[in-house]
Design a protein around this motif. Structure first.
Motif, PDB file in Angstrom:
ATOM      1  N   ASP A  89      -3.373   7.932   9.903  1.00  0.00           N
ATOM      2  CA  ASP A  89      -3.772   7.224   8.628  1.00  0.00           C
ATOM      3  C   ASP A  89      -3.119   5.929   8.444  1.00  0.00           C
ATOM      4  O   ASP A  89      -3.761   5.295   8.022  1.00  0.00           O
ATOM      5  CB  ASP A  89      -3.230   8.283   7.484  1.00  0.00           C
ATOM      6  N   VAL A  90      -1.834   5.882   8.891  1.00  0.00           N
ATOM      7  CA  VAL A  90      -1.291   4.424   8.573  1.00  0.00           C
ATOM      8  C   VAL A  90      -1.646   3.315   9.473  1.00  0.00           C
ATOM      9  O   VAL A  90      -1.931   2.301   8.879  1.00  0.00           O
ATOM     10  CB  VAL A  90       0.537   4.603   8.836  1.00  0.00           C
ATOM     11  N   HIS A  91      -2.030   3.612  10.546  1.00  0.00           N
ATOM     12  CA  HIS A  91      -2.483   2.806  11.631  1.00  0.00           C
ATOM     13  C   HIS A  91      -3.650   2.246  11.213  1.00  0.00           C
ATOM     14  O   HIS A  91      -3.923   1.097  11.068  1.00  0.00           O
ATOM     15  CB  HIS A  91      -2.370   3.082  12.997  1.00  0.00           C
ATOM     16  N   LYS A  92      -4.527   3.025  10.802  1.00  0.00           N
ATOM     17  CA  LYS A  92      -5.937   2.931  10.324  1.00  0.00           C
ATOM     18  C   LYS A  92      -6.085   2.062   9.038  1.00  0.00           C
ATOM     19  O   LYS A  92      -6.896   0.959   8.990  1.00  0.00           O
ATOM     20  CB  LYS A  92      -6.710   4.204  10.013  1.00  0.00           C
ATOM     21  N   ALA A  93      -5.082   2.236   8.194  1.00  0.00           N
ATOM     22  CA  ALA A  93      -4.960   1.466   6.987  1.00  0.00           C
ATOM     23  C   ALA A  93      -4.449  -0.006   7.215  1.00  0.00           C
ATOM     24  O   ALA A  93      -5.028  -0.935   6.650  1.00  0.00           O
ATOM     25  CB  ALA A  93      -4.236   2.102   5.709  1.00  0.00           C
ATOM     26  N   ILE A  94      -3.574  -0.249   7.890  1.00  0.00           N
ATOM     27  CA  ILE A  94      -3.348  -1.450   8.369  1.00  0.00           C
ATOM     28  C   ILE A  94      -4.153  -2.200   9.127  1.00  0.00           C
ATOM     29  O   ILE A  94      -4.219  -3.536   8.801  1.00  0.00           O
ATOM     30  CB  ILE A  94      -1.621  -1.313   9.131  1.00  0.00           C
ATOM     31  N   PHE A  95      -4.723  -1.601  10.181  1.00  0.00           N
ATOM     32  CA  PHE A  95      -5.996  -2.189  10.913  1.00  0.00           C
ATOM     33  C   PHE A  95      -6.842  -2.586   9.783  1.00  0.00           C
ATOM     34  O   PHE A  95      -7.336  -4.021  10.018  1.00  0.00           O
ATOM     35  CB  PHE A  95      -6.403  -0.999  11.861  1.00  0.00           C
ATOM     36  N   HIS A  96      -7.355  -1.790   8.730  1.00  0.00           N
ATOM     37  CA  HIS A  96      -8.312  -2.043   7.886  1.00  0.00           C
ATOM     38  C   HIS A  96      -8.007  -3.230   6.975  1.00  0.00           C
ATOM     39  O   HIS A  96      -9.134  -4.265   6.807  1.00  0.00           O
ATOM     40  CB  HIS A  96      -8.715  -0.843   7.060  1.00  0.00           C
ATOM     41  N   GLU A  97      -6.908  -3.339   6.762  1.00  0.00           N
ATOM     42  CA  GLU A  97      -6.310  -4.363   5.592  1.00  0.00           C
ATOM     43  C   GLU A  97      -6.474  -5.701   6.405  1.00  0.00           C
ATOM     44  O   GLU A  97      -7.029  -6.812   5.902  1.00  0.00           O
ATOM     45  CB  GLU A  97      -5.134  -3.984   5.077  1.00  0.00           C
ATOM     46  N   ASN A  98      -5.997  -5.658   7.666  1.00  0.00           N
ATOM     47  CA  ASN A  98      -5.793  -6.857   8.496  1.00  0.00           C
ATOM     48  C   ASN A  98      -7.354  -7.360   8.956  1.00  0.00           C
ATOM     49  O   ASN A  98      -7.488  -8.662   8.896  1.00  0.00           O
ATOM     50  CB  ASN A  98      -4.872  -6.781   9.624  1.00  0.00           C
ATOM     51  N   ILE A  99      -8.160  -6.609   9.216  1.00  0.00           N
ATOM     52  CA  ILE A  99      -9.627  -6.835   9.501  1.00  0.00           C
ATOM     53  C   ILE A  99     -10.386  -7.596   8.388  1.00  0.00           C
ATOM     54  O   ILE A  99     -11.040  -8.381   8.348  1.00  0.00           O
ATOM     55  CB  ILE A  99     -10.268  -5.708  10.113  1.00  0.00           C
TER      56      ILE A  99
ATOM     57  N   MET B 219       0.747  -1.196  -0.097  1.00  0.00           N
ATOM     58  CA  MET B 219      -0.191   0.100   0.208  1.00  0.00           C
ATOM     59  C   MET B 219       1.159   1.201   0.008  1.00  0.00           C
ATOM     60  O   MET B 219       1.860   1.297   0.751  1.00  0.00           O
ATOM     61  CB  MET B 219      -0.740   0.092   1.144  1.00  0.00           C
ATOM     62  N   GLN B 220       0.497   2.429  -0.831  1.00  0.00           N
ATOM     63  CA  GLN B 220       1.354   3.424  -1.016  1.00  0.00           C
ATOM     64  C   GLN B 220       0.721   4.565  -0.295  1.00  0.00           C
ATOM     65  O   GLN B 220      -0.228   4.672   0.105  1.00  0.00           O
ATOM     66  CB  GLN B 220       1.457   3.759  -2.343  1.00  0.00           C
ATOM     67  N   VAL B 221       1.666   5.740   0.079  1.00  0.00           N
ATOM     68  CA  VAL B 221       1.041   6.882   0.616  1.00  0.00           C
ATOM     69  C   VAL B 221      -0.098   7.289   0.099  1.00  0.00           C
ATOM     70  O   VAL B 221      -1.138   7.577   0.532  1.00  0.00           O
ATOM     71  CB  VAL B 221       2.295   7.861   0.725  1.00  0.00           C
ATOM     72  N   LYS B 222      -0.130   7.398  -1.522  1.00  0.00           N
ATOM     73  CA  LYS B 222      -1.223   8.062  -1.900  1.00  0.00           C
ATOM     74  C   LYS B 222      -2.562   7.367  -1.886  1.00  0.00           C
ATOM     75  O   LYS B 222      -3.507   8.112  -1.983  1.00  0.00           O
ATOM     76  CB  LYS B 222      -0.740   8.075  -3.427  1.00  0.00           C
ATOM     77  N   ASP B 223      -2.535   6.430  -1.204  1.00  0.00           N
ATOM     78  CA  ASP B 223      -3.905   5.584  -1.025  1.00  0.00           C
ATOM     79  C   ASP B 223      -4.310   5.858   0.279  1.00  0.00           C
ATOM     80  O   ASP B 223      -5.614   5.758   0.360  1.00  0.00           O
ATOM     81  CB  ASP B 223      -3.520   3.902  -0.897  1.00  0.00           C
ATOM     82  N   ILE B 224      -3.729   6.552   0.960  1.00  0.00           N
ATOM     83  CA  ILE B 224      -4.326   6.824   2.171  1.00  0.00           C
ATOM     84  C   ILE B 224      -4.172   8.125   2.927  1.00  0.00           C
ATOM     85  O   ILE B 224      -4.448   8.573   3.859  1.00  0.00           O
ATOM     86  CB  ILE B 224      -3.678   5.709   3.299  1.00  0.00           C
ATOM     87  N   MET B 225      -3.236   9.096   2.007  1.00  0.00           N
ATOM     88  CA  MET B 225      -3.092  10.318   2.611  1.00  0.00           C
ATOM     89  C   MET B 225      -4.254  11.204   2.478  1.00  0.00           C
ATOM     90  O   MET B 225      -5.328  11.130   1.679  1.00  0.00           O
ATOM     91  CB  MET B 225      -1.832  11.008   1.733  1.00  0.00           C
ATOM     92  N   SER B 226      -4.226  12.182   3.188  1.00  0.00           N
ATOM     93  CA  SER B 226      -5.307  13.566   3.055  1.00  0.00           C
ATOM     94  C   SER B 226      -5.085  14.151   2.045  1.00  0.00           C
ATOM     95  O   SER B 226      -3.650  14.664   1.925  1.00  0.00           O
ATOM     96  CB  SER B 226      -5.445  14.140   4.517  1.00  0.00           C
ATOM     97  N   ARG B 227      -5.834  14.677   1.006  1.00  0.00           N
ATOM     98  CA  ARG B 227      -5.317  15.410   0.072  1.00  0.00           C
ATOM     99  C   ARG B 227      -5.969  16.785   0.167  1.00  0.00           C
ATOM    100  O   ARG B 227      -5.457  17.860  -0.234  1.00  0.00           O
ATOM    101  CB  ARG B 227      -6.240  15.043  -1.195  1.00  0.00           C
ATOM    102  N   ALA B 228      -6.885  17.038   1.247  1.00  0.00           N
ATOM    103  CA  ALA B 228      -7.458  18.622   1.339  1.00  0.00           C
ATOM    104  C   ALA B 228      -6.688  18.979   2.382  1.00  0.00           C
ATOM    105  O   ALA B 228      -6.981  18.644   3.833  1.00  0.00           O
ATOM    106  CB  ALA B 228      -8.801  18.249   1.578  1.00  0.00           C
ATOM    107  N   VAL B 229      -5.704  19.672   2.251  1.00  0.00           N
ATOM    108  CA  VAL B 229      -4.663  20.228   3.221  1.00  0.00           C
ATOM    109  C   VAL B 229      -4.674  21.845   3.585  1.00  0.00           C
ATOM    110  O   VAL B 229      -4.450  22.443   2.342  1.00  0.00           O
ATOM    111  CB  VAL B 229      -3.272  19.912   2.850  1.00  0.00           C
ATOM    112  N   LYS B 230      -5.072  22.226   4.521  1.00  0.00           N
ATOM    113  CA  LYS B 230      -4.796  23.624   4.873  1.00  0.00           C
ATOM    114  C   LYS B 230      -3.474  24.023   4.762  1.00  0.00           C
ATOM    115  O   LYS B 230      -2.638  23.613   5.506  1.00  0.00           O
ATOM    116  CB  LYS B 230      -5.728  24.138   6.347  1.00  0.00           C
ATOM    117  N   THR B 231      -3.075  25.034   4.287  1.00  0.00           N
ATOM    118  CA  THR B 231      -1.813  25.657   3.998  1.00  0.00           C
ATOM    119  C   THR B 231      -1.831  27.046   4.401  1.00  0.00           C
ATOM    120  O   THR B 231      -2.661  27.656   4.177  1.00  0.00           O
ATOM    121  CB  THR B 231      -1.215  25.544   2.698  1.00  0.00           C
ATOM    122  N   VAL B 232      -0.617  27.488   4.571  1.00  0.00           N
ATOM    123  CA  VAL B 232      -0.166  29.079   4.826  1.00  0.00           C
ATOM    124  C   VAL B 232       0.903  29.431   4.084  1.00  0.00           C
ATOM    125  O   VAL B 232       1.537  28.479   3.409  1.00  0.00           O
ATOM    126  CB  VAL B 232      -0.018  29.216   6.321  1.00  0.00           C
TER     127      VAL B 232
END
Length: 152
Positions: free
Chosen positions: A135-145, A1-14
């Protein structure tokens, strides 16, 4: 699984020119611990709560001396002076980032090694998302469940 599969795309920036009053308001209102700093979509740094608060803290020499003589209450009142600054005054430049194509555990190892809870995701220097340890923890948990349920 790659970063692009689980990253947040809507990011607040300054931007580097953003005033700290705006940044601190965002941090306090939305519980952001830090925000990516961009200039024309290019990641140029990070501004974090610790950057703001460290500006108020005594320096190492003062801490090594007699801490009892430091007026911490007075330091709290200097916060107004900090709010007059801009992101460029306090940001950490040249922020570390990960690639969207990086494996999520490799990205987690980068974050853990630097004691980061989240990290910008860039492609050719352009900010494309943010990744958190959650994000990483949630993705790994979801995949294993999902695997366990399909086997049962």
């Amino acid at each position: 699984m790659q970063v692009k599969d689980i990253m947040s795309r809507a990011v607040k920036t300054v931007t580097p020119a953003t005033g700290l009053t705006e940044v601190v308001s965002l941090m306090c209102l939305y519980r952001y611990s830090g925000l990516p700093v961009v200039d024309n979509d290019l990641l140029v740094g990070i501004i974090a709560e610790k950057d703001v608060l460290q500006h108020l803290l005594p320096n190492v020499g003062e801490l090594m001396g007699n801490m009892a003589t430091i007026n911490f209450e007075e330091l709290v009142h200097e916060y107004g002076d900090v709010l007059k600054l801009h992101v460029s005054d306090l940001m950490t430049p040249n922020a570390l980032s990960v690639s969207p194509d990086m494996h999520i555990l490799k990205a987690a190892a980068v974050m853990a090694g630097r004691r980061f809870r989240r990290i910008p995701v860039t492609e050719n220097g352009r900010l494309v998302g943010m990744l958190s340890l959650g994000d990483v923890h949630k993705a790994i948990f979801h995949e294993n469940i999902t695997e366990q349920l399909s086997v049962a």
